[in-house]
Write an enzyme that holds these catalytic residues in place. Structure first.
Site, PDB file in Angstrom:
ATOM      1  N   ARG A  21      24.764  11.996  65.952  1.00  0.00           N
ATOM      2  CA  ARG A  21      23.876  11.117  66.740  1.00  0.00           C
ATOM      3  C   ARG A  21      23.133  10.149  65.819  1.00  0.00           C
ATOM      4  O   ARG A  21      23.020   8.957  66.108  1.00  0.00           O
ATOM      5  CB  ARG A  21      22.896  11.994  67.522  1.00  0.00           C
ATOM      6  N   ARG A  72      40.462  22.689  59.987  1.00  0.00           N
ATOM      7  CA  ARG A  72      40.838  22.717  58.575  1.00  0.00           C
ATOM      8  C   ARG A  72      42.235  22.100  58.518  1.00  0.00           C
ATOM      9  O   ARG A  72      43.002  22.207  59.464  1.00  0.00           O
ATOM     10  CB  ARG A  72      40.817  24.139  58.035  1.00  0.00           C
ATOM     11  N   GLY A 102      31.350  21.154  54.654  1.00  0.00           N
ATOM     12  CA  GLY A 102      30.963  21.919  53.476  1.00  0.00           C
ATOM     13  C   GLY A 102      31.592  21.378  52.205  1.00  0.00           C
ATOM     14  O   GLY A 102      32.118  20.258  52.183  1.00  0.00           O
ATOM     15  N   ILE A 126      26.757  26.497  57.643  1.00  0.00           N
ATOM     16  CA  ILE A 126      25.678  27.487  57.802  1.00  0.00           C
ATOM     17  C   ILE A 126      25.390  28.234  56.503  1.00  0.00           C
ATOM     18  O   ILE A 126      24.369  28.877  56.368  1.00  0.00           O
ATOM     19  CB  ILE A 126      25.988  28.514  58.925  1.00  0.00           C
ATOM     20  N   ASP A 127      26.308  28.144  55.527  1.00  0.00           N
ATOM     21  CA  ASP A 127      26.218  29.004  54.338  1.00  0.00           C
ATOM     22  C   ASP A 127      25.134  28.613  53.329  1.00  0.00           C
ATOM     23  O   ASP A 127      24.792  29.406  52.460  1.00  0.00           O
ATOM     24  CB  ASP A 127      27.569  29.030  53.605  1.00  0.00           C
ATOM     25  N   MET A 169      27.487  36.760  57.906  1.00  0.00           N
ATOM     26  CA  MET A 169      28.475  35.892  57.259  1.00  0.00           C
ATOM     27  C   MET A 169      28.038  35.626  55.823  1.00  0.00           C
ATOM     28  O   MET A 169      26.868  35.804  55.482  1.00  0.00           O
ATOM     29  CB  MET A 169      28.627  34.590  58.022  1.00  0.00           C
ATOM     30  N   GLU A 187      15.376  46.795  55.201  1.00  0.00           N
ATOM     31  CA  GLU A 187      15.009  47.795  54.203  1.00  0.00           C
ATOM     32  C   GLU A 187      15.824  47.607  52.920  1.00  0.00           C
ATOM     33  O   GLU A 187      15.348  47.901  51.828  1.00  0.00           O
ATOM     34  CB  GLU A 187      15.194  49.215  54.750  1.00  0.00           C
ATOM     35  N   ARG A 211       8.310  59.361  54.263  1.00  0.00           N
ATOM     36  CA  ARG A 211       6.976  58.908  54.668  1.00  0.00           C
ATOM     37  C   ARG A 211       6.899  58.641  56.177  1.00  0.00           C
ATOM     38  O   ARG A 211       5.978  57.996  56.671  1.00  0.00           O
ATOM     39  CB  ARG A 211       6.514  57.703  53.844  1.00  0.00           C
ATOM     40  N   HIS A 215      13.745  54.784  60.930  1.00  0.00           N
ATOM     41  CA  HIS A 215      14.739  53.764  61.286  1.00  0.00           C
ATOM     42  C   HIS A 215      14.793  52.752  60.142  1.00  0.00           C
ATOM     43  O   HIS A 215      13.779  52.474  59.514  1.00  0.00           O
ATOM     44  CB  HIS A 215      14.331  53.041  62.570  1.00  0.00           C
TER      45      HIS A 215
HETATM   46  P1  ATP Z   1      32.658  25.722  55.285  1.00  0.00           P
HETATM   47  O1  ATP Z   1      31.642  25.840  54.178  1.00  0.00           O
HETATM   48  O2  ATP Z   1      32.038  25.803  56.614  1.00  0.00           O
HETATM   49  O3  ATP Z   1      33.839  26.639  55.100  1.00  0.00           O
HETATM   50  P2  ATP Z   1      34.185  23.571  54.097  1.00  0.00           P
HETATM   51  O4  ATP Z   1      34.110  22.108  54.260  1.00  0.00           O
HETATM   52  O5  ATP Z   1      33.900  24.113  52.721  1.00  0.00           O
HETATM   53  O6  ATP Z   1      33.237  24.214  55.199  1.00  0.00           O
HETATM   54  P3  ATP Z   1      37.029  24.087  53.824  1.00  0.00           P
HETATM   55  O7  ATP Z   1      37.961  24.810  54.722  1.00  0.00           O
HETATM   56  O8  ATP Z   1      36.904  24.549  52.412  1.00  0.00           O
HETATM   57  O9  ATP Z   1      35.611  24.090  54.577  1.00  0.00           O
HETATM   58  O10 ATP Z   1      37.447  22.545  53.757  1.00  0.00           O
HETATM   59  C1  ATP Z   1      37.651  21.796  54.953  1.00  0.00           C
HETATM   60  C2  ATP Z   1      38.839  20.896  54.773  1.00  0.00           C
HETATM   61  O11 ATP Z   1      38.592  19.991  53.668  1.00  0.00           O
HETATM   62  C3  ATP Z   1      40.137  21.592  54.391  1.00  0.00           C
HETATM   63  O12 ATP Z   1      40.816  22.117  55.506  1.00  0.00           O
HETATM   64  C4  ATP Z   1      40.926  20.476  53.738  1.00  0.00           C
HETATM   65  O13 ATP Z   1      41.520  19.642  54.691  1.00  0.00           O
HETATM   66  C5  ATP Z   1      39.825  19.698  53.013  1.00  0.00           C
HETATM   67  N1  ATP Z   1      39.763  20.123  51.599  1.00  0.00           N
HETATM   68  C6  ATP Z   1      39.275  21.282  51.112  1.00  0.00           C
HETATM   69  N2  ATP Z   1      39.424  21.353  49.777  1.00  0.00           N
HETATM   70  C7  ATP Z   1      40.062  20.216  49.401  1.00  0.00           C
HETATM   71  C8  ATP Z   1      40.517  19.674  48.148  1.00  0.00           C
HETATM   72  N3  ATP Z   1      40.364  20.338  46.995  1.00  0.00           N
HETATM   73  N4  ATP Z   1      41.093  18.452  48.150  1.00  0.00           N
HETATM   74  C9  ATP Z   1      41.260  17.769  49.305  1.00  0.00           C
HETATM   75  N5  ATP Z   1      40.860  18.221  50.512  1.00  0.00           N
HETATM   76  C10 ATP Z   1      40.262  19.421  50.572  1.00  0.00           C
END
Ligand code: ATP
Length: 319
Positions: A21, A72, A102, A126-127, A169, A187, A211, A215
């Site tokens: 957005r 992916r 990511g 989210i990581d 995760m 804990e 103590r 749980h």
């Molecule tokens: P998440 O952290 O949620 O897993 P991410 O972006 O790290 O997200 P990946 O599956 O590692 O998730 O990457 C997403 C897509 O980016 C891959 O499916 C691929 O198409 C592309 N990608 C990943 N690594 C490479 C790379 N070394 N070179 C080119 N493209 C890449």
């Protein structure tokens, strides 16, 4: 620039829609056209292109997931795939690209930048495992989801005087488990970044029981071990009634928190500004409440660390 594109890639994260957005609104302010590419790099290869205008992004700031869908793409990782991607972008007259995803998605963005397409990244995962930014979009929402689940699990753990192992995760990163564990009063917190000793974990459970606290919640990031394996061992060593909850994809869904919406809005808007200023191969980053553009190369050279003081504090608070 007159025409840019945006895609979401990798695992979806709450707040990706808020980032989309912001991209569309910021571009509209500059009278730049935005093309939405569906299904990440796979959709880029398949030319899944459709214009996004202001009305396309109405009513999405509060929605989890991504209206562009995510995917992916193995094909995109090859030389031939990247050449095809560049050709598709050029053919559509797209001069710049915003990639929301990511670190893997950033590597794809870097490859496109090296092939001459101005490309910038917005951290959507989210990581919270991307170096160079304090937070990634979706992390805060995922942590709040885990804390909410812990609250519910604690009610039943207390009622039945049980130990619960809750698996979060985080294959390589313990950020979600650590932050949620601190907020939810776990804990014990087991994360990939810190070696653990199950005897110590069990000893703490026994002290707690001695103590009068009958749980407990042990939070374990999936990268450490399966929650079931940990539970089995704990039961064997303590004799306590131990149950398991694997939170799984619950952690990806749901409405983004206010923090994630604002983070996503700021980073998405800055991505457009960076492209229009002539930037490329840049990652939008959030550092000490400022939005910065950090070169992808610096991000790839870095390593996201956990805040060890949070881990130590969690251990003190859990006693
Ligand atoms: P998440 O952290 O949620 O897993 P991410 O972006 O790290 O997200 P990946 O599956 O590692 O998730 O990457 C997403 C897509 O980016 C891959 O499916 C691929 O198409 C592309 N990608 C990943 N690594 C490479 C790379 N070394 N070179 C080119 N493209 C890449």
């Amino acid at each position: 620039m007159e025409k840019i594109a945006v895609l979401t890639s990798g695992g979806d994260a709450p707040g990706m829609n808020a980032a989309l957005r912001a991209v569309v609104h910021q571009a509209a302010m500059h009278e730049v056209q935005v093309i939405g590419i569906s299904h990440g790099y796979e959709g880029l290869l398949n030319r899944e292109f459709a214009p996004l205008d202001l009305s396309s992004v109405d009513d999405i700031i509060q929605r989890g997931g991504t209206i562009l869908r995510s995917a992916r793409s193995e094909r995109f990782k090859s030389e031939a795939g990247q050449e095809q991607a560049v050709a598709n972008l050029r053919e559509a007259g797209i001069e710049g690209l915003v990639v929301i995803g990511g670190e893997g998605s950033y590597r794809g963005a870097q490859a496109l930048a090296e092939r001459g397409i101005a490309t910038v990244g917005v951290p959507g995962t989210i990581d919270n495992d991307i170096p160079g930014t304090d937070y990634t979009i979706g992390f805060d929402s995922a942590v709040n989801t885990v804390v909410e689940a812990m609250n519910k699990i604690r009610d039943t753990a207390t009622a039945h005087e049980r130990t619960f192992v809750v698996e979060t995760m985080g294959r390589k990163s313990g950020q979600i488990a650590l932050t949620a564990g601190l907020a939810g009063g776990a804990e014990s917190i087991l994360i990939p970044e810190v070696p653990y000793n199950l005897d110590n974990v069990c000893q703490r459970l026994k002290w707690s029981a001695a103590r009068g606290k009958v749980h407990s919640i042990i939070l374990v990031a999936e990268g450490v071990a399966s929650g079931y394996t940990i539970a089995q061992e704990v039961k064997k060593r303590t004799g306590f009634d131990t149950r398991v909850t694997v939170l799984g994809h619950l952690q990806r869904g749901g409405a983004p928190t206010a923090f994630d919406r604002i983070l996503a809005s700021r980073l998405g808007a800055q991505a457009v500004e960076s492209l229009l200023e002539g930037g490329s191969a840049l990652a939008m980053s959030y550092v000490k409440d400022e939005v910065l553009a950090v070169p992808f190369r610096e991000v790839f050279a870095g390593k996201k660390q956990i805040n060890r003081s949070l881990y130590d504090l969690a251990a003190i608070l859990a006693i």
